[in-house]
Design a protein around this motif. Sequence first.
Motif, PDB file in Angstrom:
ATOM      1  N   ALA A 128     128.916 118.357  64.890  1.00  0.00           N
ATOM      2  CA  ALA A 128     128.279 118.729  63.622  1.00  0.00           C
ATOM      3  C   ALA A 128     129.225 118.691  62.435  1.00  0.00           C
ATOM      4  O   ALA A 128     128.789 118.717  61.282  1.00  0.00           O
ATOM      5  CB  ALA A 128     127.678 120.131  63.741  1.00  0.00           C
ATOM      6  N   VAL A 129     130.532 118.627  62.686  1.00  0.00           N
ATOM      7  CA  VAL A 129     131.532 118.778  61.616  1.00  0.00           C
ATOM      8  C   VAL A 129     131.934 117.428  61.030  1.00  0.00           C
ATOM      9  O   VAL A 129     132.341 116.516  61.754  1.00  0.00           O
ATOM     10  CB  VAL A 129     132.772 119.524  62.140  1.00  0.00           C
ATOM     11  CG1 VAL A 129     133.838 119.631  61.047  1.00  0.00           C
ATOM     12  CG2 VAL A 129     132.379 120.910  62.639  1.00  0.00           C
ATOM     13  N   PRO A 154     125.533 114.944  57.419  1.00  0.00           N
ATOM     14  CA  PRO A 154     124.203 114.928  56.805  1.00  0.00           C
ATOM     15  C   PRO A 154     123.107 115.217  57.836  1.00  0.00           C
ATOM     16  O   PRO A 154     123.157 114.737  58.963  1.00  0.00           O
ATOM     17  CB  PRO A 154     124.085 113.493  56.276  1.00  0.00           C
ATOM     18  CG  PRO A 154     125.504 113.049  56.074  1.00  0.00           C
ATOM     19  CD  PRO A 154     126.286 113.708  57.172  1.00  0.00           C
ATOM     20  N   GLY A 155     122.143 116.049  57.404  1.00  0.00           N
ATOM     21  CA  GLY A 155     121.020 116.345  58.273  1.00  0.00           C
ATOM     22  C   GLY A 155     121.211 117.563  59.152  1.00  0.00           C
ATOM     23  O   GLY A 155     120.278 117.996  59.836  1.00  0.00           O
ATOM     24  N   ILE A 156     122.411 118.133  59.160  1.00  0.00           N
ATOM     25  CA  ILE A 156     122.667 119.325  59.989  1.00  0.00           C
ATOM     26  C   ILE A 156     122.638 120.565  59.116  1.00  0.00           C
ATOM     27  O   ILE A 156     123.344 120.640  58.107  1.00  0.00           O
ATOM     28  CB  ILE A 156     124.019 119.201  60.728  1.00  0.00           C
ATOM     29  CG1 ILE A 156     123.974 118.010  61.686  1.00  0.00           C
ATOM     30  CG2 ILE A 156     124.333 120.488  61.484  1.00  0.00           C
ATOM     31  CD1 ILE A 156     125.255 117.767  62.436  1.00  0.00           C
TER      32      ILE A 156
END
Length: 202
Positions: A128-129, A154-156
């Motif tokens: 996610a990072v 993006p998107g998280i």
Amino acid sequence: TIRDGYGQTETTAQIGNSPGQTIKLGTMGRPLPGYPVRLLDLDGNLAQEGEVCLALGELRPAGLMQGYQNADGAVSVAEGAYYRTGDIAFTDEDGYLTFVGRSDDVFKSSDYRISPFELESVLIEHEAVAEAAVVPAPDEIRLSVPKAYISLLPGIEPSPETVLSIFQYTHTRLAPFKRIRQIEVVAELPRTISGKIKRGQL
């Protein structure tokens, strides 16, 4: 074959994994020809972990610049017996050097030396990072603890579940004294005009 190495704007490559030698993952390699690399502690003594320095004795490294030109046109050069890079590394029994971090970025937590570079490398492995920067945060017991500022891909969504997942991931890959104690999600990290993260601002 990827061959990591190390150099600076003021020099050519000083350390590297040159052809013909075994590559140790995670290391910068060994000193390259013409570079008398020494690791010096805070007192200027040779050490297994210390600042990467170049000995300036009789054979000054040919790849080291002559100096900086000041506003008045005068040229200042490295003084003393060593040129100091400002970077910290440690060496193993075979002479391979591993980067620790900038000398002004390394900090202490519970009397242990913490390298932001190592913690950031673990953080960006998480799915996610996108980016990460680690700095010391004040702590009543440990004096300071590692705090991570991260931006997500993006998107998280920056949800408690996402942050918990990142904490759990780093805890399985870092020694207890190196564990990140605080995480703050930011839209983007502050940077200089050349793209370096402004740790002082964080």
